[in-house]
Scaffold this motif. Structure first.
Motif, PDB file in Angstrom:
ATOM      1  N   MET A   1     -17.478 -12.837   1.261  1.00  0.00           N
ATOM      2  CA  MET A   1     -16.421 -13.266   1.714  1.00  0.00           C
ATOM      3  C   MET A   1     -15.541 -12.598   3.695  1.00  0.00           C
ATOM      4  SD  MET A   1     -13.533 -13.406  -0.883  1.00  0.00           S
ATOM      5  CE  MET A   1     -13.411 -12.154  -1.703  1.00  0.00           C
ATOM      6  N   LYS A   2     -15.810 -11.408   3.048  1.00  0.00           N
ATOM      7  CA  LYS A   2     -15.731 -10.202   4.533  1.00  0.00           C
ATOM      8  C   LYS A   2     -16.291 -11.430   5.396  1.00  0.00           C
ATOM      9  CE  LYS A   2     -13.106  -6.529   2.359  1.00  0.00           C
ATOM     10  NZ  LYS A   2     -13.292  -4.774   3.127  1.00  0.00           N
ATOM     11  N   PRO A   3     -17.517 -11.201   6.125  1.00  0.00           N
ATOM     12  CA  PRO A   3     -18.342 -12.094   7.031  1.00  0.00           C
ATOM     13  C   PRO A   3     -18.096 -13.445   7.313  1.00  0.00           C
ATOM     14  CG  PRO A   3     -19.820 -10.722   5.441  1.00  0.00           C
ATOM     15  CD  PRO A   3     -18.582 -10.690   4.911  1.00  0.00           C
ATOM     16  N   GLN A   4     -17.546 -13.652   6.559  1.00  0.00           N
ATOM     17  CA  GLN A   4     -17.979 -14.994   6.411  1.00  0.00           C
ATOM     18  C   GLN A   4     -16.431 -15.472   6.582  1.00  0.00           C
ATOM     19  OE1 GLN A   4     -16.744 -17.800   2.388  1.00  0.00           O
ATOM     20  NE2 GLN A   4     -19.048 -16.702   2.114  1.00  0.00           N
ATOM     21  N   VAL A   5     -15.431 -14.445   6.999  1.00  0.00           N
ATOM     22  CA  VAL A   5     -13.953 -14.279   7.782  1.00  0.00           C
ATOM     23  C   VAL A   5     -13.520 -14.712   8.912  1.00  0.00           C
ATOM     24  CG1 VAL A   5     -11.760 -13.398   8.000  1.00  0.00           C
ATOM     25  CG2 VAL A   5     -12.581 -12.959   5.875  1.00  0.00           C
ATOM     26  N   LYS A   6     -14.774 -13.657   9.549  1.00  0.00           N
ATOM     27  CA  LYS A   6     -15.224 -13.245  11.269  1.00  0.00           C
ATOM     28  C   LYS A   6     -16.033 -14.486  11.431  1.00  0.00           C
ATOM     29  CE  LYS A   6     -15.444  -8.545   9.754  1.00  0.00           C
ATOM     30  NZ  LYS A   6     -16.596  -7.019   9.853  1.00  0.00           N
TER      31      LYS A   6
END
Length: 173
Positions: free
Chosen positions: A31-36
C-alpha cells in the motif's frame, strides 16, 4: 480438553498469528508505494492512507496477542513477506493500467486477510484463547470495511481511469 489437542491448537494458533503479522507487513509494503503514485485518484489515496494506519494498528494488536501468549512474531517471515509485497507493487508500477491492477490485487488481498482472520477466530475459540477474540474481530472488521470500500469504488475508479487515458494522462500525472 485433551492437553495434546490443546497444545496442538495453540501451536497452530501461534503460527497463524505469526502468518497474519507477516501478512499485514506485506500489506504495508504494497500500500505505501501505491499512495505515492496515484495523484489523480485522491479518494483512493485517502482510503489507502487510512487503511495503512489501520494496518499498523492491526500489527500492534497481533503483537499484543503474541506477547500475551509469551510468543513473538517471526522477523524472517515479516521480512520475506515485505519483500514479496514490494516486488508486487513494483511490478504493477510499470503497467499502464496500474490503478486497475492495484485495485484488483488489493481487493483479492483484503479477502485473503478476511479469510485469515476468520480462521484465527475459529482457532481462538477452539483453543480457549478468548483474550484474543476482540482484537482479531477488530482486525477482521477493518479488513471487511476496506474490501467493501474497494468493491463499491471499483466502478468509479475504472471509469476515472478510462477518462484519464482518453485525455492522455496516467495515474500519477
Amino acid at each position: 480438553m485433551d492437553t495434546d489437542v490443546n497444545s496442538e491448537t495453540r501451536s497452530i494458533f501461534i503460527v497463524g498469528l505469526r502468518n497474519a503479522h507477516a501478512m499485514e507487513n506485506q500489506a504495508l509494503s504494497i500500500m505505501k508505494p501505491q499512495v505515492k503514485r496515484i495523484e489523480n485518484y485522491p479518494q483512493v489515496a485517502d482510503r489507502l492512507q487510512q487503511h495503512i494506519t489501520e494496518t499498523e494498528g492491526q500489527i500492534a494488536r497481533l503483537e499484543s496477542i503474541l506477547d500475551g501468549l509469551g510468543e513473538n512474531h517471526s522477523t524472517l517471515k515479516d521480512t520475506a513477506m515485505s519483500m514479496v509485497g514490494s516486488m508486487a507493487a513494483m511490478g504493477h508500477s510499470v503497467a499502464g493500467d496500474e490503478i486497475l491492477k492495484n485495485s484488483f490485487a488489493n481487493f483479492a488481498f483484503e479477502n485473503y486477510e478476511i479469510a485469515a482472520y476468520n480462521s484465527l477466530l475459529v482457532l481462538a475459540e477452539a483453543g480457549g484463547f478468548s483474550q484474543a477474540t476482540n482484537s482479531l474481530q477488530q482486525n477482521l472488521s477493518e479488513e471487511e470495511k476496506m474490501a467493501d470500500w474497494l468493491k463499491q469504488n471499483l466502478r468509479a475508479v475504472t471509469l476515472q481511469y478510462a477518462r484519464l487515458r482518453e485525455a492522455g494522462e496516467t495515474a500519477k500525472s
